[in-house]
Design a protein around this motif. Structure first.
Motif, mmCIF file in Angstrom:
data_model
loop_
_atom_site.group_PDB
_atom_site.id
_atom_site.type_symbol
_atom_site.label_atom_id
_atom_site.label_comp_id
_atom_site.label_asym_id
_atom_site.label_seq_id
_atom_site.Cartn_x
_atom_site.Cartn_y
_atom_site.Cartn_z
ATOM 1 N N ALA A 92 0.864 -1.194 -0.056
ATOM 2 C CA ALA A 92 0.000 0.065 0.091
ATOM 3 C C ALA A 92 0.863 1.297 -0.010
ATOM 4 O O ALA A 92 0.574 2.035 -0.588
ATOM 5 C CB ALA A 92 -0.864 -0.127 1.241
ATOM 6 N N GLN A 95 2.412 1.830 -3.537
ATOM 7 C CA GLN A 95 1.342 2.096 -4.463
ATOM 8 C C GLN A 95 0.795 3.623 -4.289
ATOM 9 O O GLN A 95 0.494 4.155 -5.277
ATOM 10 C CB GLN A 95 -0.090 1.021 -4.407
ATOM 11 C CG GLN A 95 -0.713 1.052 -5.759
ATOM 12 C CD GLN A 95 0.004 0.722 -6.894
ATOM 13 O OE1 GLN A 95 0.776 0.052 -6.922
ATOM 14 N NE2 GLN A 95 -0.322 1.513 -7.902
ATOM 15 N N LEU A 96 0.540 3.905 -2.776
ATOM 16 C CA LEU A 96 0.432 5.396 -2.803
ATOM 17 C C LEU A 96 1.342 6.501 -3.270
ATOM 18 O O LEU A 96 0.988 7.774 -3.471
ATOM 19 C CB LEU A 96 -0.089 5.450 -1.318
ATOM 20 C CG LEU A 96 -1.247 4.942 -0.727
ATOM 21 C CD1 LEU A 96 -1.510 4.907 0.744
ATOM 22 C CD2 LEU A 96 -2.564 5.261 -1.414
ATOM 23 N N ASP A 99 0.548 8.021 -7.031
ATOM 24 C CA ASP A 99 -0.753 8.734 -7.010
ATOM 25 C C ASP A 99 -1.137 9.313 -8.316
ATOM 26 O O ASP A 99 -0.488 10.394 -8.739
ATOM 27 C CB ASP A 99 -0.942 10.011 -5.819
ATOM 28 C CG ASP A 99 -2.578 10.233 -5.755
ATOM 29 O OD1 ASP A 99 -3.272 9.882 -6.512
ATOM 30 O OD2 ASP A 99 -2.577 11.010 -4.814
ATOM 31 N N LYS A 125 -6.177 10.448 1.691
ATOM 32 C CA LYS A 125 -4.617 10.017 1.056
ATOM 33 C C LYS A 125 -3.869 10.677 2.263
ATOM 34 O O LYS A 125 -2.507 10.414 2.267
ATOM 35 C CB LYS A 125 -4.265 10.826 -0.078
ATOM 36 C CG LYS A 125 -5.021 10.097 -1.327
ATOM 37 C CD LYS A 125 -4.477 8.694 -1.364
ATOM 38 C CE LYS A 125 -5.208 7.955 -2.746
ATOM 39 N NZ LYS A 125 -4.645 8.408 -3.935
ATOM 40 N N THR A 158 -14.063 3.367 -1.615
ATOM 41 C CA THR A 158 -13.081 2.487 -1.633
ATOM 42 C C THR A 158 -12.536 2.378 -3.201
ATOM 43 O O THR A 158 -11.483 2.258 -3.634
ATOM 44 C CB THR A 158 -13.509 0.958 -1.149
ATOM 45 O OG1 THR A 158 -13.649 0.998 0.200
ATOM 46 C CG2 THR A 158 -12.214 0.102 -1.299
ATOM 47 N N ILE A 162 -9.080 3.299 -4.661
ATOM 48 C CA ILE A 162 -8.032 2.376 -5.327
ATOM 49 C C ILE A 162 -7.636 3.051 -6.927
ATOM 50 O O ILE A 162 -6.492 2.839 -7.092
ATOM 51 C CB ILE A 162 -8.859 1.079 -5.663
ATOM 52 C CG1 ILE A 162 -8.861 0.333 -4.110
ATOM 53 C CG2 ILE A 162 -7.976 0.279 -6.732
ATOM 54 C CD1 ILE A 162 -9.746 -0.827 -4.197
ATOM 55 N N SER A 165 -4.816 5.501 -7.257
ATOM 56 C CA SER A 165 -3.615 4.861 -7.383
ATOM 57 C C SER A 165 -3.363 3.648 -8.474
ATOM 58 O O SER A 165 -2.169 3.749 -9.081
ATOM 59 C CB SER A 165 -3.317 4.392 -5.999
ATOM 60 O OG SER A 165 -3.287 5.448 -5.228
ATOM 61 N N GLU A 177 -2.007 -4.898 -5.582
ATOM 62 C CA GLU A 177 -2.041 -3.321 -5.107
ATOM 63 C C GLU A 177 -3.690 -3.009 -4.741
ATOM 64 O O GLU A 177 -3.784 -2.119 -3.830
ATOM 65 C CB GLU A 177 -1.671 -2.737 -6.214
ATOM 66 C CG GLU A 177 -0.173 -3.059 -6.790
ATOM 67 C CD GLU A 177 0.204 -4.037 -7.555
ATOM 68 O OE1 GLU A 177 1.258 -4.337 -7.845
ATOM 69 O OE2 GLU A 177 -0.717 -5.087 -7.690
ATOM 70 N N GLN A 178 -4.448 -3.625 -5.586
ATOM 71 C CA GLN A 178 -5.857 -3.230 -5.175
ATOM 72 C C GLN A 178 -6.294 -3.822 -3.543
ATOM 73 O O GLN A 178 -6.980 -3.184 -2.916
ATOM 74 C CB GLN A 178 -6.718 -3.866 -6.152
ATOM 75 C CG GLN A 178 -6.579 -3.029 -7.593
ATOM 76 C CD GLN A 178 -7.589 -3.742 -8.430
ATOM 77 O OE1 GLN A 178 -8.871 -3.330 -8.515
ATOM 78 N NE2 GLN A 178 -7.299 -4.498 -9.372
ATOM 79 N N LEU A 181 -4.739 -1.601 -1.100
ATOM 80 C CA LEU A 181 -5.206 -0.170 -0.903
ATOM 81 C C LEU A 181 -6.627 -0.458 -0.342
ATOM 82 O O LEU A 181 -7.214 0.417 0.398
ATOM 83 C CB LEU A 181 -5.232 0.196 -2.328
ATOM 84 C CG LEU A 181 -4.319 0.968 -2.951
ATOM 85 C CD1 LEU A 181 -4.362 1.189 -4.497
ATOM 86 C CD2 LEU A 181 -3.489 1.958 -2.338
ATOM 87 N N GLU A 184 -6.012 -0.499 3.261
ATOM 88 C CA GLU A 184 -5.484 0.957 3.425
ATOM 89 C C GLU A 184 -6.590 1.875 3.957
ATOM 90 O O GLU A 184 -6.628 2.457 4.858
ATOM 91 C CB GLU A 184 -4.438 1.485 2.787
ATOM 92 C CG GLU A 184 -3.631 2.830 3.433
ATOM 93 C CD GLU A 184 -3.203 2.620 4.542
ATOM 94 O OE1 GLU A 184 -2.724 3.551 4.970
ATOM 95 O OE2 GLU A 184 -2.599 1.606 4.836
#
Length: 232
Positions: A92, A95-96, A99, A125, A158, A162, A165, A177-178, A181, A184
């Protein structure tokens, strides 16, 4: 559709993994309920429970038993899912850092039918006190969350979080990755303390089941699905 408070949700692996994930994201968090009866503290990367009994009535004995049982479940979740939660948190964070943002006229934003979703995603974020202070000081956003918070809103938030990003054209090959997130955004919504914790966690577990359960099962379950995932 199952309710987020359903035992089928709250006893699921997704729910227990979310609990472990949130503890790792907030290692010094303290959970205080009825201070005259008990205090539950979480420090460092391990959970330490301190139980203070203030009377010996039957009702308090029952509550004490429930708390001890919950404590055991949390420890079991940490033992079972600790490594998975750590890997998801790492994914997470990486991946963030990529953005892409979410435009008000994007398909996801249009589907949510509200520019408030875009603003909330932008705020989500930001973590920590800054996020809480911003939400609490913005009456429009605060009122929107308090009055309309439901699974449908959680799902829209959500999905938008997702997509900001991981663009939709990449989502078919970026399941890890999804999923990370989704964990997160659930932890950040829970940290807002606007709603009962179990409702937010239940919604998160339900979203994971509806959107990622087949993929997780295909890859060996939660404990194995991320074994080969490289985090850079």
């Amino acid at each position: 559709m199952m309710d987020g408070d359903s035992p089928l949700i709250t006893c699921s692996d997704e729910y227990r993994l979310l609990e472990t994930y949130c503890l790792k994201r907030k290692p010094s968090a303290r959970f205080v309920q009825s201070a005259c009866m008990y205090r539950l503290e979480a420090q460092s990367s391990q959970t330490r429970e301190i139980l203070y009994l203030r009377s010996v009535t039957l009702s308090e004995m029952i509550i004490t038993f429930i708390l001890i049982l919950m404590s055991c479940l949390l420890k079991t979740g940490e033992e079972k899912f600790g490594d998975v939660a750590k890997k998801l948190a790492q994914i997470a964070e990486v991946q963030l850092s990529f953005d892409e943002g979410l435009e008000p006229d994007s398909p996801v934003a249009k589907e949510a039918n509200s520019d408030v979703i875009v603003r909330l995603v932008d705020l989500l974020k930001k973590s920590g006190d800054e996020l809480n202070e911003t939400i609490q000081s913005n009456r429009e956003l605060l009122g929107y969350l308090q009055q309309t918070f439901s699974y449908d809103l959680f799902k829209a938030l959500t999905k938008a979080f997702i997509t900001s990003s991981v663009p939709e054209f990449l989502q078919s090959r970026k399941k890890c990755e999804q999923i990370a997130l989704a964990f997160e955004v659930t932890s950040r919504l829970k940290a807002l303390d606007l709603h009962p914790m179990n409702r937010v966690m239940g919604y998160g577990a339900q979203y994971l089941q509806e959107n990622f359960a087949p993929w997780v099962k295909q890859h060996g379950g939660w404990e194995k699905a991320f074994d080969d995932e490289e985090v850079h």
